[in-house]
Scaffold this motif. Structure first.
Motif, PDB file in Angstrom:
ATOM      1  N   THR A  65       0.870  -1.168   0.000  1.00 23.08           N
ATOM      2  CA  THR A  65       0.000   0.000   0.000  1.00 23.08           C
ATOM      3  C   THR A  65       0.908   1.220   0.000  1.00 23.08           C
ATOM      4  N   ARG A  66       0.641   2.135  -0.905  1.00 19.76           N
ATOM      5  CA  ARG A  66       1.440   3.358  -0.985  1.00 19.76           C
ATOM      6  C   ARG A  66       0.510   4.556  -1.059  1.00 19.76           C
ATOM      7  N   GLY A  67       0.982   5.682  -0.525  1.00 16.93           N
ATOM      8  CA  GLY A  67       0.182   6.900  -0.547  1.00 16.93           C
ATOM      9  C   GLY A  67       1.024   8.101  -0.920  1.00 16.93           C
ATOM     10  N   VAL A  68       0.397   9.051  -1.606  1.00 17.03           N
ATOM     11  CA  VAL A  68       1.051  10.294  -2.015  1.00 17.03           C
ATOM     12  C   VAL A  68       0.087  11.444  -1.769  1.00 17.03           C
ATOM     13  N   VAL A  69       0.591  12.528  -1.186  1.00 19.31           N
ATOM     14  CA  VAL A  69      -0.173  13.771  -1.074  1.00 19.31           C
ATOM     15  C   VAL A  69       0.609  14.866  -1.775  1.00 19.31           C
ATOM     16  N   ASN A  70      -0.120  15.781  -2.409  1.00 16.03           N
ATOM     17  CA  ASN A  70       0.494  16.849  -3.186  1.00 16.03           C
ATOM     18  C   ASN A  70      -0.355  18.101  -3.026  1.00 16.03           C
ATOM     19  N   PHE A  71       0.307  19.240  -2.838  1.00 14.13           N
ATOM     20  CA  PHE A  71      -0.374  20.530  -2.813  1.00 14.13           C
ATOM     21  C   PHE A  71       0.454  21.536  -3.597  1.00 14.13           C
ATOM     22  N   THR A  72      -0.196  22.279  -4.492  1.00 12.70           N
ATOM     23  CA  THR A  72       0.443  23.356  -5.242  1.00 12.70           C
ATOM     24  C   THR A  72      -0.421  24.595  -5.144  1.00 12.70           C
ATOM     25  N   GLY A  73       0.201  25.708  -4.834  1.00 14.84           N
ATOM     26  CA  GLY A  73      -0.472  27.000  -4.830  1.00 14.84           C
ATOM     27  C   GLY A  73       0.247  27.954  -5.756  1.00 14.84           C
ATOM     28  N   VAL A  74      -0.509  28.692  -6.579  1.00 10.91           N
ATOM     29  CA  VAL A  74       0.071  29.586  -7.578  1.00 10.91           C
ATOM     30  C   VAL A  74      -0.588  30.955  -7.459  1.00 10.91           C
ATOM     31  N   LYS A  75       0.225  31.999  -7.498  1.00 10.06           N
ATOM     32  CA  LYS A  75      -0.279  33.377  -7.427  1.00 10.06           C
ATOM     33  C   LYS A  75       0.563  34.248  -8.345  1.00 10.06           C
ATOM     34  N   SER A  76      -0.091  35.109  -9.114  1.00 10.54           N
ATOM     35  CA  SER A  76       0.603  36.018 -10.027  1.00 10.54           C
ATOM     36  C   SER A  76       0.392  37.461  -9.610  1.00 10.54           C
ATOM     37  N   PHE A  77       1.396  38.250  -9.886  1.00  9.30           N
ATOM     38  CA  PHE A  77       1.361  39.699  -9.694  1.00  9.30           C
ATOM     39  C   PHE A  77       1.819  40.303 -11.008  1.00  9.30           C
ATOM     40  N   GLY A  78       0.872  40.750 -11.820  1.00  8.24           N
ATOM     41  CA  GLY A  78       1.225  41.217 -13.162  1.00  8.24           C
ATOM     42  C   GLY A  78       1.742  40.053 -13.985  1.00  8.24           C
ATOM     43  N   GLU A  79       2.904  40.210 -14.553  1.00  6.53           N
ATOM     44  CA  GLU A  79       3.508  39.151 -15.375  1.00  6.53           C
ATOM     45  C   GLU A  79       4.357  38.176 -14.554  1.00  6.53           C
ATOM     46  N   ASN A  80       4.487  38.416 -13.252  1.00  5.54           N
ATOM     47  CA  ASN A  80       5.317  37.588 -12.366  1.00  5.54           C
ATOM     48  C   ASN A  80       4.459  36.560 -11.645  1.00  5.54           C
ATOM     49  N   THR A  81       4.920  35.312 -11.634  1.00  4.99           N
ATOM     50  CA  THR A  81       4.183  34.225 -11.006  1.00  4.99           C
ATOM     51  C   THR A  81       5.062  33.516  -9.984  1.00  4.99           C
ATOM     52  N   PHE A  82       4.466  33.226  -8.833  1.00  4.95           N
ATOM     53  CA  PHE A  82       5.119  32.459  -7.782  1.00  4.95           C
ATOM     54  C   PHE A  82       4.285  31.204  -7.536  1.00  4.95           C
ATOM     55  N   ALA A  83       4.969  30.070  -7.413  1.00  3.08           N
ATOM     56  CA  ALA A  83       4.276  28.804  -7.164  1.00  3.08           C
ATOM     57  C   ALA A  83       5.054  28.002  -6.129  1.00  3.08           C
ATOM     58  N   VAL A  84       4.325  27.334  -5.256  1.00  5.14           N
ATOM     59  CA  VAL A  84       4.927  26.472  -4.241  1.00  5.14           C
ATOM     60  C   VAL A  84       4.254  25.107  -4.333  1.00  5.14           C
ATOM     61  N   THR A  85       5.069  24.059  -4.324  1.00  5.41           N
ATOM     62  CA  THR A  85       4.556  22.690  -4.336  1.00  5.41           C
ATOM     63  C   THR A  85       5.151  21.923  -3.167  1.00  5.41           C
ATOM     64  N   LEU A  86       4.300  21.221  -2.435  1.00  2.97           N
ATOM     65  CA  LEU A  86       4.724  20.337  -1.353  1.00  2.97           C
ATOM     66  C   LEU A  86       4.206  18.944  -1.664  1.00  2.97           C
ATOM     67  N   GLU A  87       5.082  17.943  -1.558  1.00  2.00           N
ATOM     68  CA  GLU A  87       4.711  16.556  -1.852  1.00  2.00           C
ATOM     69  C   GLU A  87       5.298  15.631  -0.808  1.00  2.00           C
ATOM     70  N   ALA A  88       4.614  14.550  -0.559  1.00  2.00           N
ATOM     71  CA  ALA A  88       5.141  13.488   0.302  1.00  2.00           C
ATOM     72  C   ALA A  88       4.534  12.171  -0.144  1.00  2.00           C
ATOM     73  N   GLY A  89       5.338  11.131  -0.077  1.00  2.00           N
ATOM     74  CA  GLY A  89       4.868   9.796  -0.409  1.00  2.00           C
ATOM     75  C   GLY A  89       5.487   8.785   0.532  1.00  2.00           C
ATOM     76  N   ASP A  90       4.746   7.720   0.819  1.00  3.44           N
ATOM     77  CA  ASP A  90       5.258   6.704   1.737  1.00  3.44           C
ATOM     78  C   ASP A  90       4.617   5.363   1.428  1.00  3.44           C
ATOM     79  N   GLU A  91       5.339   4.318   1.729  1.00  7.45           N
ATOM     80  CA  GLU A  91       4.831   2.967   1.671  1.00  7.45           C
ATOM     81  C   GLU A  91       4.093   2.758   2.989  1.00  7.45           C
ATOM     82  N   LEU A  92       2.776   2.529   2.944  1.00  5.31           N
ATOM     83  CA  LEU A  92       1.934   2.584   4.134  1.00  5.31           C
ATOM     84  C   LEU A  92       1.685   1.246   4.818  1.00  5.31           C
ATOM     85  N   SER A  93       2.018   0.148   4.189  1.00  5.49           N
ATOM     86  CA  SER A  93       1.682  -1.154   4.771  1.00  5.49           C
ATOM     87  C   SER A  93       2.659  -1.593   5.850  1.00  5.49           C
TER      88      SER A  93
END
Length: 183
Positions: free
Chosen positions: A38-66
């Motif tokens: 059994t394996r699990g993965v969680v992922n979150f990405t947030g993106v925000k732009s200010f004019g032509e500039n974009t900032f994005a953050v991604t957090l991920e984690a995965g683990d073998e759950l069994s």
């Protein structure tokens, strides 16, 4: 089990929105698999732009759950490549658990005519991650590896283009050229 919330306005070079997913896969020998896992993965990405500039953050984690700490070779987690420890080769590291954090900045410096696509971009990433890769000789198992990259990209009607250079804290670097519908 799979759950997704996708509010990103574009798939490759998004300008605003969030993306979150949870993915849990369980297999037993009854499914024709050679071992239970059994394996699990969680992922979150947030993106925000200010004019032509974009900032994005991604957090991920995965683990073998069994609790067996063993996944079949075809289903292990992989790190390496653009935005996933950019200084490493594509999917260079493999293991049964990982953590990854990526911060991206990019600027749309030109718009394309709608018949050709949407825009041209340049930017950089800062990344940190770890994976319990027993075969990695350049870093201790499950130690944090830092990486960064600079890139140029295009979002065209034929697909996305990406040209970048990544470098890592384990004294490895690489160039990437990726062209296709999505990378």
């Amino acid at each position: 089990m799979h759950g997704v919330v996708d509010q990103l306005d574009r798939p490759v070079y998004p300008r605003t929105g969030i993306y979150a997913s949870v993915d849990v896969i369980s297999a037993t020998e009854d499914d024709g698999i050679t071992q239970d896992f059994t394996r699990g993965v969680v992922n979150f990405t947030g993106v925000k732009s200010f004019g032509e500039n974009t900032f994005a953050v991604t957090l991920e984690a995965g683990d073998e759950l069994s609790g067996l700490n063993d996944l079949p070779l075809y289903d292990v987690f992989k790190l390496g490549g653009p935005g996933r420890l950019s200084g490493l080769f594509l999917e260079q590291l493999t293991g049964t658990r990982y953590n990854l954090a990526t911060a991206r900045y990019y600027r749309q410096y030109a718009s394309l005519p709608s018949q050709l696509g949407s825009g041209l971009y340049f930017g950089f990433t800062l990344e940190t991650g770890r994976i319990n890769d027993e075969l990695n000789e350049t870093a201790a198992t499950y130690d944090w590896i830092n990486s960064a990259s600079v890139f140029w990209g295009a979002d065209t009607i034929l697909g996305s283009a990406y040209f970048g250079y990544g470098f890592s804290s384990i004294s490895q670097s690489t160039f990437y050229l990726m062209i296709g519908p999505n990378f």
